[in-house]
Design a protein around this motif. Structure first.
Motif, PDB file in Angstrom:
ATOM      1  N   VAL A 131     -19.466 -75.801  58.011  1.00  0.00           N
ATOM      2  CA  VAL A 131     -18.000 -75.684  57.999  1.00  0.00           C
ATOM      3  C   VAL A 131     -17.336 -76.795  58.817  1.00  0.00           C
ATOM      4  O   VAL A 131     -16.128 -76.787  59.039  1.00  0.00           O
ATOM      5  N   VAL A 133     -17.704 -77.857  62.084  1.00  0.00           N
ATOM      6  CA  VAL A 133     -17.346 -77.781  63.508  1.00  0.00           C
ATOM      7  C   VAL A 133     -18.570 -77.686  64.435  1.00  0.00           C
ATOM      8  O   VAL A 133     -18.480 -77.167  65.541  1.00  0.00           O
ATOM      9  N   GLY A 147      -7.289 -74.073  63.567  1.00  0.00           N
ATOM     10  CA  GLY A 147      -8.105 -74.439  62.399  1.00  0.00           C
ATOM     11  C   GLY A 147      -9.590 -74.373  62.724  1.00  0.00           C
ATOM     12  O   GLY A 147     -10.390 -73.859  61.935  1.00  0.00           O
ATOM     13  N   GLN A 148      -9.960 -74.870  63.905  1.00  0.00           N
ATOM     14  CA  GLN A 148     -11.374 -74.834  64.312  1.00  0.00           C
ATOM     15  C   GLN A 148     -11.841 -73.381  64.491  1.00  0.00           C
ATOM     16  O   GLN A 148     -12.938 -73.020  64.076  1.00  0.00           O
ATOM     17  N   GLN A 150     -10.739 -70.787  62.940  1.00  0.00           N
ATOM     18  CA  GLN A 150     -10.936 -70.129  61.647  1.00  0.00           C
ATOM     19  C   GLN A 150     -12.212 -70.638  60.979  1.00  0.00           C
ATOM     20  O   GLN A 150     -12.891 -69.867  60.286  1.00  0.00           O
ATOM     21  N   CYS A 151     -12.551 -71.901  61.200  1.00  0.00           N
ATOM     22  CA  CYS A 151     -13.818 -72.417  60.648  1.00  0.00           C
ATOM     23  C   CYS A 151     -15.002 -71.693  61.296  1.00  0.00           C
ATOM     24  O   CYS A 151     -15.972 -71.336  60.607  1.00  0.00           O
ATOM     25  N   ILE A 154     -15.221 -68.368  59.775  1.00  0.00           N
ATOM     26  CA  ILE A 154     -15.802 -68.443  58.423  1.00  0.00           C
ATOM     27  C   ILE A 154     -17.319 -68.582  58.525  1.00  0.00           C
ATOM     28  O   ILE A 154     -18.070 -67.918  57.801  1.00  0.00           O
ATOM     29  N   ALA A 155     -17.772 -69.403  59.464  1.00  0.00           N
ATOM     30  CA  ALA A 155     -19.220 -69.559  59.665  1.00  0.00           C
ATOM     31  C   ALA A 155     -19.844 -68.205  60.014  1.00  0.00           C
ATOM     32  O   ALA A 155     -20.897 -67.836  59.495  1.00  0.00           O
ATOM     33  N   SER A 178      -4.445 -77.192  58.412  1.00  0.00           N
ATOM     34  CA  SER A 178      -5.592 -76.315  58.663  1.00  0.00           C
ATOM     35  C   SER A 178      -5.731 -75.276  57.556  1.00  0.00           C
ATOM     36  O   SER A 178      -6.833 -74.888  57.184  1.00  0.00           O
ATOM     37  N   LEU A 181      -7.575 -76.833  54.759  1.00  0.00           N
ATOM     38  CA  LEU A 181      -8.986 -76.976  55.118  1.00  0.00           C
ATOM     39  C   LEU A 181      -9.724 -75.645  54.922  1.00  0.00           C
ATOM     40  O   LEU A 181     -10.791 -75.584  54.302  1.00  0.00           O
ATOM     41  N   VAL A 182      -9.115 -74.583  55.416  1.00  0.00           N
ATOM     42  CA  VAL A 182      -9.730 -73.258  55.321  1.00  0.00           C
ATOM     43  C   VAL A 182      -9.854 -72.841  53.859  1.00  0.00           C
ATOM     44  O   VAL A 182     -10.897 -72.353  53.410  1.00  0.00           O
ATOM     45  N   LEU A 185     -12.580 -74.719  52.126  1.00  0.00           N
ATOM     46  CA  LEU A 185     -13.886 -74.154  52.498  1.00  0.00           C
ATOM     47  C   LEU A 185     -14.181 -72.900  51.662  1.00  0.00           C
ATOM     48  O   LEU A 185     -15.283 -72.728  51.125  1.00  0.00           O
TER      49      LEU A 185
END
Ligand SMILES: Nc1ncnc2c1ncn2[C@@H]1O[C@H](COP(=O)(O)OP(=O)(O)O)[C@@H](O)[C@H]1O
Ligand SMILES: [Mg+2]
Length: 288
Positions: A131, A133, A147-148, A150-151, A154-155, A178, A181-182, A185
Motif C-alpha cells: 500500500v 507506506v 492518507g498514510q 488510511q493506507c 487498508i494494509a 489522499s 490514493l485510497v 488502492l
C-alpha cells in the motif's frame, strides 16, 4: 454468484418510545467481485448496513446468508471467526491503536493464527509495502498523515486476505489527493477479485464502483449498475447541480438526491430528478 444475501433485514436500536428503526426490511444481494458504493444522507442506516454485512452487528429480523451459509443467528464467537477469515474493515477514523507502530497495527489480525512474531511482522511489512507506506512502518499513528493512516488501515484490513472489504466512509476524513490514493488502492484490490462495499457522500467516487445503492430512512430506494470510470447516472445529476467541493456540500447533494428519488414504494420507476434551491437543503443538512 451471490456472496451476500440479505432478505428483509431489519435492525432496531433501543426499545419502547426510544426505538430507532435503523434498517427497515432491507433485501440486498451482492455477488462476488462487485464494487458497491452505498450513498444516502446521515442517519439513513449506511453504517448499520455495513455492520450487519460485516457481522459486527446482528439483524433484529430477517435473514442474512454469507457465501450460502445462514449467519444471522450465530453466536458472537462464531461471528468473530467468520469476520476474521472473510472480512476486512476500513473506517473513516482509521481505528488504529495509537500505542502500536504501523507495523504492529497491521500484524494484529494475524495474532490468532499461531504464527511466530517474526513471521507476522514480515507479512505485515510486505502488506505495508503493497500500500506504499512501508517506509513508515516504525511510526506511531500520531506521526502519520491522514492518507498514510488510511493506507495502514487498508494494509491491516488486507493482511488476512479477506474476500470482502467493507469500507465505511474511507475517505470521509481525507483531502481529495489522499481520497484518490485510497480509492485507487481499493480499485486495485477489487481487480484482484475481492468484493468491496464502501460508503461515500461524494458522488465523484462512484467512478470506482460497479454498482451504486442509495439509501433513505433505513431502506434502499434506488439501486443501479454503474460503469467503472464514470460517475453513476443518478449520482451525476447531483454532482452537476451542486459544486461539491466540501463534505458539507456533498452531504447537501446527497440529501437533495434523496428528496428527488422515488419513494420506496415506487423503486422500480425511473427516478425523476428535480433539483432546486440547494441552499435550503444545505441548512437542513447542517441542522441534522
Ligand atoms: N448503537 C446505536 N444505538 C441507537 N441508535 C443507533 C445506534 N447506531 C445507529 N443508531 C441509529 O440508527 C440510525 C442509522 O444510523 P447509521 O447506520 O449510523 O446511519 P448512517 O451511517 O447512514 O449515518 C440513526 O438514526 C442512528 O441514530
Ligand atoms: Mg455512518
Amino acid at each position: 454468484m451471490a456472496l451476500i444475501e440479505l432478505q428483509d433485514v431489519s435492525k432496531l436500536y433501543g426499545f419502547g418510545d426510544a426505538t430507532t428503526l435503523a434498517l427497515d426490511e432491507v433485501s440486498l444481494t451482492i455477488n462476488k467481485g462487485e464494487f458497491v458504493a452505498v450513498m444516502g444522507p446521515s442517519g439513513c442506516g449506511k453504517s448499520t448496513l455495513m455492520n450487519v454485512i460485516g457481522l459486527l452487528d446482528k439483524p433484529s429480523h430477517g435473514q442474512y446468508r454469507l457465501d450460502g451459509k445462514l449467519v444471522s443467528r450465530l453466536s458472537a464467537n462464531q461471528s468473530a471467526k467468520i469476520r476474521r477469515d472473510k472480512i476486512g474493515f476500513i473506517f473513516q477514523f482509521f481505528n488504529l491503536l495509537p500505542k502500536l507502530t504501523a507495523l504492529e497495527n497491521v500484524a494484529l489480525p494475524l495474532t490468532y493464527k499461531g504464527m511466530s512474531v517474526t513471521k507476522r511482522l514480515k507479512i505485515a511489512s510486505e502488506m505495508l509495502d503493497r500500500v506504499g507506506v512501508q517506509s513508515r512502518e516504525y511510526y506511531l499513528p500520531g506521526q502519520l498523515s491522514g492518507g498514510q493512516l488510511q493506507c495502514v488501515a487498508i494494509a491491516r484490513a488486507l493482511v488476512n486476505n479477506p474476500q470482502i472489504i467493507i469500507a465505511d466512509e474511507p475517505t470521509g476524513n481525507l483531502d481529495s489527493g489522499s481520497s484518490r490514493l485510497v480509492m485507487e488502492l481499493l480499485a486495485e484490490i477489487h481487480k484482484m477479485g475481492n468484493t468491496i462495499i464502501f460508503v461515500t457522500h461524494n458522488p465523484e467516487l462512484t467512478r470506482f464502483a460497479t454498482r451504486v445503492v442509495y439509501m433513505h430512512d433505513g431502506g434502499i430506494i434506488h439501486d443501479e449498475a454503474s460503469t467503472i470510470g464514470r460517475v453513476a447516472t443518478t449520482a451525476r445529476k447531483v454532482l452537476y447541480t451542486i459544486p461539491a467541493t466540501r463534505e458539507e456540500d456533498d452531504l447537501a447533494g446527497v440529501s437533495l438526491l434523496m428528496k428527488a428519488l422515488p419513494s420506496k414504494s415506487s423503486v422500480a420507476k425511473q427516478p425523476v430528478i428535480k433539483v432546486k434551491k440547494p441552499r435550503t437543503i444545505k441548512s437542513k443538512a447542517k441542522a441534522k
